[in-house]
Design an enzyme around this catalytic site. Structure first.
Site, PDB file in Angstrom:
ATOM      1  N   SER A 168     -25.100  19.666 -30.223  1.00 21.88           N
ATOM      2  CA  SER A 168     -23.797  20.283 -30.486  1.00 21.88           C
ATOM      3  C   SER A 168     -23.917  21.804 -30.393  1.00 21.88           C
ATOM      4  CB  SER A 168     -23.293  19.810 -31.853  1.00 21.88           C
ATOM      5  OG  SER A 168     -21.961  20.177 -32.050  1.00 21.88           O
ATOM      6  N   ASP A 326     -18.335  10.233 -27.430  1.00 26.80           N
ATOM      7  CA  ASP A 326     -18.051  11.594 -27.930  1.00 26.80           C
ATOM      8  C   ASP A 326     -16.753  12.112 -27.312  1.00 26.80           C
ATOM      9  OD1 ASP A 326     -18.060  14.306 -28.617  1.00 26.80           O
ATOM     10  OD2 ASP A 326     -20.208  14.555 -28.268  1.00 26.80           O
ATOM     11  N   HIS A 356     -19.158  11.968 -31.509  1.00 26.91           N
ATOM     12  CA  HIS A 356     -20.028  13.157 -31.443  1.00 26.91           C
ATOM     13  C   HIS A 356     -21.170  13.098 -32.463  1.00 26.91           C
ATOM     14  CE1 HIS A 356     -21.105  17.276 -30.651  1.00 26.91           C
ATOM     15  NE2 HIS A 356     -20.903  17.622 -31.910  1.00 26.91           N
TER      16      HIS A 356
END
Ligand SMILES: CC(=O)SCCNC(=O)CCNC(=O)[C@H](O)C(C)(C)COP(=O)(O)OP(=O)(O)OC[C@H]1O[C@@H](n2cnc3c(N)ncnc32)[C@H](O)[C@@H]1OP(=O)(O)O
Ligand SMILES: N[C@@H](CCO)C(=O)O
Length: 377
Positions: A168, A326, A356
């Site tokens: 991320s 995601d 995610h």
């Protein structure tokens, strides 16, 4: 800090006030030797990074691995909840003796991001005159975060990381390392990230920032000496964010249309309230705004002739991976990274129902990615 306990009937202020980055716990500090020149032209004096390490640095410093956390993560990649560490290690299953990131072999370093609130300098920190930075804290870019980490690497005696790993926001920082400092990154794992924030990602970020800055308790960012911080806004931001962290199918399967037993709230609403309450207890609203804006602004191609030219600078052997469910960082973004980085293999896909957050949850699959990366270093 001021806490908000969210209940069916609303939000109740609890006690205290957020204070400068936590000095407790299993962490060390690196004070930057001089003001950090920022991409935006300002400079940040007196900054420090909190970091944790595991394992032993080899005499040739060739076994050092940098692990970079996501938006609300911190240096505590592995370990228990303990004084100073409000969350357990976010990759506990992956880092330690005999684990995929085997600390009998690798020297693992995890810094808390500059701008954060778990020991590194951020808006809640005291500036050189001894007052919280608050609204005077400068705008940071992810390049600034990485440039501070470069100084940490210098101080640790690590000229070249065997691997730089991130998920991320951590993936964006790992990419920035690989592009900005190609000679210092031997391999990289870019998990659930992107080369440039999309309009939708900017939109999610903007909504979250507005939720916080629109809270009357925000006080223009100078709330640190107030009795109550912008916890309602931070909680709202976390609710918005958390929806994007999970998949619609998962939310439906877990909560459906059901109400929380005995309450008027929906079960999914109660779940989001809980996630909001947990974040508000452990995170600074000023850091949330600073890091969210940095993420929204991310464009690896800025001042580098565009995304394609920037990605061509990478020389690290790179594994790019994403999570199939995601919706925040969709697989197309990782496919573009894998295709644009000359030293990348084909896109690797983590199968997960969790969206995610799969990069935090699917540790078996992420472990295989780490093993594949490190076996060839
Ligand atoms: C890299 C980093 O970001 S590291 C920082 C650590 N990460 C975070 O804090 C991110 C925020 N948290 C998360 O995203 C997730 O909790 C993860 C990814 C860490 C773990 O995911 P999961 O194990 O699937 O946990 P899940 O999302 O289901 O949440 C479980 C919690 O919701 C609570 N919960 C579940 N249903 C409900 C409900 N109907 N009402 C209220 N609470 C509920 C559970 O009791 C549990 O509470 P607890 O965490 O206080 O024990
Ligand atoms: N759950 C993660 C998602 C953002 O990548 C976090 O809070 O940092």
């Amino acid at each position: 800090m001021t806490l908000i306990r969210t209940t069916a009937s609303g939000s109740l202020p609890v006690t205290g006030a957020w204070r400068e980055g936590n000095p407790l716990g299993r962490r060390e500090f690196f004070a930057l030797p001089g003001p950090l020149r920022l991409q935006g032209g300002a400079s940040l004096p007196g900054a420090r990074l909190a970091y944790e390490t595991w394992g032993t640095l080899a005499p040739d410093a060739g076994n050092a691995v940098l692990v970079l956390h996501a938006l609300t993560g911190d240096s505590h990649v592995a370990g228990a909840v303990e004084p100073g560490h409000p969350t357990p290690g976010w990759w506990n299953e992956l880092i330690g003796p005999g684990k995929p990131l085997d600390t009998d072999r690798w020297f693992v370093v995890a810094p808390n991001a500059l701008g954060g609130c778990q020991g590194s300098t951020g808006p809640s920190s005291l500036e050189p005159q001894g007052k919280p930075w608050g609204s005077r804290f400068p705008v940071l870019t992810l390049r600034d975060l990485v440039r501070a980490e470069v100084q940490l690497a210098d101080a640790l005696g690590v000229h070249r990381w065997a691997a730089v790993i991130g998920g991320s926001l951590g993936s964006l920082r790992a990419l920035e390392w690989a592009v900005d400092q190609p000679d210092r990154v031997k391999s990289a794992l870019l998990l659930a990230g992107t080369a440039v924030s999309s309009a939708e990602q900017i939109a999610w970020c903007a909504a979250q920032v507005h939720a916080i800055t629109g809270d009357p308790a925000w006080h223009g960012g100078d709330f640190y000496d107030e009795p109550v911080g912008p916890n309602v806004g931070l909680g709202l931001a976390r609710r918005i964010a958390h929806i994007t962290y999970r998949s619609p199918a998962e939310l439906d399967a877990r909560f459906g249309h059901a109400h929380q037993p005995g309450e008027e709230r929906y079960a999914v609403e109660s779940y989001l309230d809980h996630q909001a309450w947990k974040l508000v207890r452990r995170f600074d609203a000023g850091s949330y705004v600073t890091l969210t804006k940095a993420m929204a602004a991310y464009d690896v191609g800025l001042d580098r002739g565009g995304v394609e030219a920037a990605l061509r600078r990478v020389t690290a052997r790179t594994v790019v991976a994403g999570v199939d469910s995601d919706r925040l960082f969709p697989l197309e973004q990782q496919r573009a990274l894998a295709e644009g980085i000359p030293t990348s293999g084909p896109l690797r896909v983590v199968r997960s129902d969790h969206g995610h957050d799969g990069f935090l949850i699917e540790t078996d699959q992420v472990g295989h990615l780490l093993t594949d990366l490190l076996d060839q270093v």
